[in-house]
Design a protein around this motif. Structure first.
Motif, short mmCIF file in Angstrom:
data_model
loop_
_atom_site.label_atom_id
_atom_site.label_comp_id
_atom_site.label_asym_id
_atom_site.label_seq_id
_atom_site.Cartn_x
_atom_site.Cartn_y
_atom_site.Cartn_z
N PRO A 132 42.09 -13.70 12.89
CA PRO A 132 42.18 -14.96 12.15
C PRO A 132 43.21 -15.92 12.74
CG PRO A 132 41.89 -13.15 10.64
CD PRO A 132 42.10 -12.53 12.00
N GLY A 133 42.77 -17.15 12.95
CA GLY A 133 43.62 -18.20 13.50
C GLY A 133 43.58 -18.31 15.01
N GLU A 134 42.92 -17.35 15.68
CA GLU A 134 42.82 -17.40 17.13
C GLU A 134 41.48 -18.01 17.54
OE1 GLU A 134 45.63 -13.53 18.09
OE2 GLU A 134 43.45 -13.26 18.10
N GLN A 135 41.48 -18.66 18.70
CA GLN A 135 40.25 -19.31 19.15
C GLN A 135 40.09 -19.19 20.65
OE1 GLN A 135 41.08 -23.24 17.54
NE2 GLN A 135 41.34 -24.07 19.60
N TYR A 136 38.86 -19.41 21.09
CA TYR A 136 38.53 -19.34 22.52
C TYR A 136 37.40 -20.32 22.78
CZ TYR A 136 37.37 -17.49 27.11
OH TYR A 136 37.13 -17.35 28.46
N THR A 137 37.46 -21.01 23.91
CA THR A 137 36.42 -21.97 24.29
C THR A 137 35.57 -21.41 25.41
OG1 THR A 137 37.77 -23.83 23.58
CG2 THR A 137 35.98 -24.32 25.11
N ILE A 138 34.26 -21.46 25.22
CA ILE A 138 33.27 -20.94 26.17
C ILE A 138 32.64 -22.13 26.89
CG2 ILE A 138 31.16 -19.59 26.44
CD1 ILE A 138 31.88 -18.38 23.60
N SER A 139 32.73 -22.10 28.21
CA SER A 139 32.17 -23.19 29.03
C SER A 139 30.64 -23.12 29.06
CB SER A 139 32.70 -23.08 30.46
OG SER A 139 34.09 -23.27 30.47
N PRO A 140 29.98 -24.25 29.28
CA PRO A 140 28.52 -24.26 29.39
C PRO A 140 28.05 -23.30 30.49
CG PRO A 140 29.36 -26.50 29.30
CD PRO A 140 30.55 -25.60 29.45
N GLY A 141 26.92 -22.67 30.25
CA GLY A 141 26.31 -21.80 31.26
C GLY A 141 26.99 -20.45 31.42
N THR A 142 27.92 -20.10 30.53
CA THR A 142 28.64 -18.82 30.61
C THR A 142 27.94 -17.78 29.75
OG1 THR A 142 30.75 -19.98 30.90
CG2 THR A 142 30.86 -17.69 30.19
N LYS A 143 27.55 -16.66 30.36
CA LYS A 143 26.99 -15.57 29.57
C LYS A 143 28.05 -15.06 28.61
CE LYS A 143 23.74 -13.53 32.83
NZ LYS A 143 23.47 -12.31 33.63
N HIS A 144 27.65 -14.79 27.36
CA HIS A 144 28.57 -14.25 26.38
C HIS A 144 27.82 -13.52 25.28
CE1 HIS A 144 27.46 -18.26 24.92
NE2 HIS A 144 27.78 -17.87 23.69
N TRP A 145 28.56 -12.62 24.61
CA TRP A 145 28.06 -11.92 23.43
C TRP A 145 29.28 -11.58 22.59
CZ3 TRP A 145 29.05 -6.54 22.63
CH2 TRP A 145 29.55 -5.84 23.72
N PHE A 146 29.05 -11.27 21.31
CA PHE A 146 30.20 -10.97 20.46
C PHE A 146 29.80 -10.03 19.34
CE2 PHE A 146 28.41 -15.16 19.74
CZ PHE A 146 28.23 -15.28 18.37
N GLN A 147 30.82 -9.31 18.84
CA GLN A 147 30.61 -8.29 17.83
C GLN A 147 31.77 -8.30 16.84
OE1 GLN A 147 31.01 -3.74 18.45
NE2 GLN A 147 28.85 -4.22 18.80
N ALA A 148 31.45 -8.09 15.56
CA ALA A 148 32.48 -8.02 14.51
C ALA A 148 33.08 -6.63 14.46
CB ALA A 148 31.87 -8.36 13.16
N GLY A 149 34.32 -6.59 14.00
CA GLY A 149 34.99 -5.33 13.73
C GLY A 149 34.52 -4.73 12.41
N SER A 150 35.28 -3.79 11.90
CA SER A 150 34.86 -2.98 10.74
C SER A 150 34.80 -3.74 9.42
CB SER A 150 35.79 -1.78 10.59
OG SER A 150 37.11 -2.22 10.38
N GLU A 151 35.43 -4.92 9.32
CA GLU A 151 35.38 -5.72 8.08
C GLU A 151 34.28 -6.76 8.09
OE1 GLU A 151 39.54 -6.83 6.40
OE2 GLU A 151 39.55 -7.24 8.55
N GLY A 152 33.64 -6.93 9.25
CA GLY A 152 32.79 -8.09 9.43
C GLY A 152 33.67 -9.24 9.89
#
Length: 184
Positions: A132-152
């Motif tokens: 919570p409170g942290e952020q990240y910027t993904i550039s166009p054309g960048t492969k990415h995927w993401f997954q939640a931890g145990s709380e969602g």
């Protein structure tokens, strides 16, 4: 690949409850229009995403993304569309923990669990942990995927125009807009 209307409704209810638990207020119309993205993979608990789009126009987009515990948004990228270089997006974690994977130096051991049976379709392993409170910027054309931890997790997305129909998924079985079947 299709999903049952009852499964969509149950996911919408869980999503609305999670928003309520963390104090994100939705209008009745927003609650009724929570998008449930199953990606046509028929295993929403493992690979899927729930979201609200506040605005998406020709200049910018704002969304809330919800992942249930251990749920994964499959690997994809946002390609150029016409003169647009592709979606530039910033993810800001609001609740829970999210492991975001992008192109770059792979982690020695990732914290997420690649969904069983889909291992060939996850190819980038540079790990960014968002709390919570942290952020990240993904550039166009960048492969990415993401997954939640145990709380969602709940992630606010701020981006340039979203054109989901043009997203390129590593898994050829993904349908960005799956068919919703009425229950029998």
């Amino acid at each position: 690949m299709s999903v049952k209307r009852s499964e969509v409704r149950a996911a919408q209810q869980r999503t609305a409850e999670l928003f309520g638990q963390v104090g994100i207020v939705l209008t009745a119309a927003e609650r009724d229009n929570i998008e449930v993205a199953t990606f046509g993979l028929e295993n929403l608990e493992s690979q899927g995403l729930e979201l609200i789009t506040y605005i998406n126009n020709d200049r910018y987009c704002a969304k809330e993304l919800v992942l249930f515990a251990g749920q994964t948004c499959p690997e994809h990228l946002h390609p150029p569309v016409g003169s647009d270089p592709g979606k530039l997006e910033t993810f800001r974690c609001r609740f829970g923990k999210v492991w975001l994977y992008v192109e770059g130096e792979p982690a020695a051991a990732i914290q997420a669990k690649v969904p069983a049976g889909s291992e060939p379709y996850y190819t980038v392993f540079h790990e960014i942990e968002l709390n919570p409170g942290e952020q990240y910027t993904i550039s166009p054309g960048t492969k990415h995927w993401f997954q939640a931890g145990s709380e969602g997790a709940i992630v606010s997305e701020f981006s340039s125009t979203s054109r989901d129909e043009f997203d390129i998924f590593t898994d050829p079985n993904v349908l960005r807009i799956p068919v919703i079947e009425e229950d029998q």
